[in-house]
Design an enzyme around this catalytic site. Structure first.
Site, PDB file in Angstrom:
ATOM      1  N   GLU A 125     -64.888   3.716 -19.193  1.00  0.00           N
ATOM      2  CA  GLU A 125     -65.930   4.504 -19.586  1.00  0.00           C
ATOM      3  C   GLU A 125     -67.222   4.396 -19.130  1.00  0.00           C
ATOM      4  OE1 GLU A 125     -65.194   4.965 -23.880  1.00  0.00           O
ATOM      5  OE2 GLU A 125     -66.532   3.338 -23.845  1.00  0.00           O
TER       6      GLU A 125
ATOM      7  N   ASP B  53     -75.257   3.218 -26.171  1.00  0.00           N
ATOM      8  CA  ASP B  53     -75.172   4.044 -24.875  1.00  0.00           C
ATOM      9  C   ASP B  53     -76.539   4.266 -24.244  1.00  0.00           C
ATOM     10  OD1 ASP B  53     -72.513   4.276 -25.856  1.00  0.00           O
ATOM     11  OD2 ASP B  53     -72.720   6.094 -26.847  1.00  0.00           O
TER      12      ASP B  53
ATOM     13  N   HIS C 133     -71.574  -0.074 -22.021  1.00  0.00           N
ATOM     14  CA  HIS C 133     -72.338   1.177 -21.707  1.00  0.00           C
ATOM     15  C   HIS C 133     -73.637   1.187 -21.005  1.00  0.00           C
ATOM     16  CE1 HIS C 133     -71.426   5.641 -22.517  1.00  0.00           C
ATOM     17  NE2 HIS C 133     -72.667   5.641 -22.034  1.00  0.00           N
TER      18      HIS C 133
ATOM     19  N   ARG D 261     -75.558  -1.092 -32.838  1.00  0.00           N
ATOM     20  CA  ARG D 261     -75.551  -1.376 -31.114  1.00  0.00           C
ATOM     21  C   ARG D 261     -76.950  -1.127 -30.612  1.00  0.00           C
ATOM     22  NH1 ARG D 261     -70.671   2.046 -28.835  1.00  0.00           N
ATOM     23  NH2 ARG D 261     -71.218   3.490 -30.675  1.00  0.00           N
TER      24      ARG D 261
END
Length: 327
Positions: free
Chosen positions: A195, A15, A259, A293
């Site tokens: 999102e 993110d 994201h 990630r």
């Protein structure tokens, strides 16, 4: 022209959000894989973020509504102060197998946000008492807007995207307006999700990217587009692309990109996409606790109509971990 970017730009920070400030620094934050703190680092170049010293500027509470699963912080600037938006869950966060996050804001008056005090400004009350996460803010025609993901129990899925104007950086001024809900095949794999919104204004248009589906190989990015002179609070002002604009590229060893956020090149001439992705698909255990990630960056191209062309996630240039160990 953007310098060559070496990926990943930061290891094990999902993110990712990058803010390029007038002091010449790129400020970076992202979800720490232990979900227990908010971290910041800064560097003069995107490539130097990789080895920049990281500072934890806030830690989760021992109990209460800000004590679990600290997700997706973003650092923004408004009224000559710094603001960090993030999602947090209470220590009783699982209720009927549903996460129970809400959105919160921190404020700092320090010139350097890695130093000085961060003050808790409280929850951003959207008027809806449901799962909420992934807030971002942007200025448009002198007004501050808030875009975020939230669940509506009467709409199938885990989260939709909403927009509102803000009275100040922690208070909404207008009622939430839903811009998109998960409904297309690429938005509903594993989970029904819209999102991670990110806003980009360019070429007379306002773009909102967002992410859909579960956070594995199916995770990908969608796009909303409006004209800059239209009413951004009117859902009819927005056009939703029917296909994902950025998705897994097995040929480059990149899976589940999404994201994202946006920044600009060091010379200010190019728009840079910031996002996370994994470079493997075999995840052991709960994907939420797989730390790999990695935060990545690449230049955006533009078509003849002034719309962004994201291309494919670039292959790795740097070593990456593939174990569950947190760096």
């Amino acid at each position: 022209m953007a310098k060559e970017i070496l990926n990943p730009i930061v290891l094990q920070r999902a993110d990712p959000f990058v803010y390029k400030h007038s002091d010449g620094y790129y400020y970076f934050t992202g979800s720490h894989p232990l979900y227990d703190r908010i971290v910041l680092r800064r560097a003069k170049t995107l490539n130097e973020l990789h080895d920049a010293e990281e500072t934890a500027v806030w830690w989760k509470h021992e109990s209460g509504p800000l004590s679990e699963l600290i997700w997706a912080p973003e650092i923004h600037r408004a009224n000559d102060k710094w603001y960090i938006y993030f999602a947090a869950a209470p220590d009783t966060n699982i209720d009927d197998d549903t996460f129970n996050h809400r959105m919160y804001v921190l404020e700092s008056a320090s010139d350097n946000p890695l130093e000085g005090e961060w003050v808790e400004k409280g929850e951003v009350d959207t008027g809806m008492s449901t799962f909420a996460l992934d807030a971002t803010t942007f200025f448009h025609k002198g007004e501050l807007y808030y875009v975020w993901a939230q669940q509506d129990l009467e709409i199938k899925g885990h989260s939709n995207l909403y927009i509102a104007k803000m009275e100040n950086p922690w208070t909404l001024k207008t009622e939430p307006v839903m811009l998109t809900k998960p409904e297309l095949p690429w938005e509903i794999k594993g989970f029904w999700v819209n999102e991670g919104p990110a806003v980009l204004s360019k070429n007379g248009k306002v773009f909102i990217t967002f992410s859909g589906s579960a956070t594995g190989v199916d995770y990908c990015m969608g796009l909303l587009t409006a004209n800059e002179d239209d009413d951004l609070l009117n859902p009819e002002s927005w056009t939703k692309s029917q296909e994902p604009v950025f998705q897994s590229a097995p040929e480059n060893g990149q899976y589940g990109p999404g994201h994202n956020s946006f920044t600009e090149s060091e010379d200010g001439n190019d728009t840079i996409l910031i996002y996370h992705a994994r470079n493997y698909t075999e995840i052991v255990g709960d994907p939420l606790y797989d730390p790999n990630r990695q935060a990545r960056a690449q230049k955006i191209e533009w078509d003849e109509n002034g719309n962004p062309v994201f291309g494919k996630p670039a292959p790795d240039d740097r070593w990456t971990p593939k174990t569950r160990d947190v760096l």
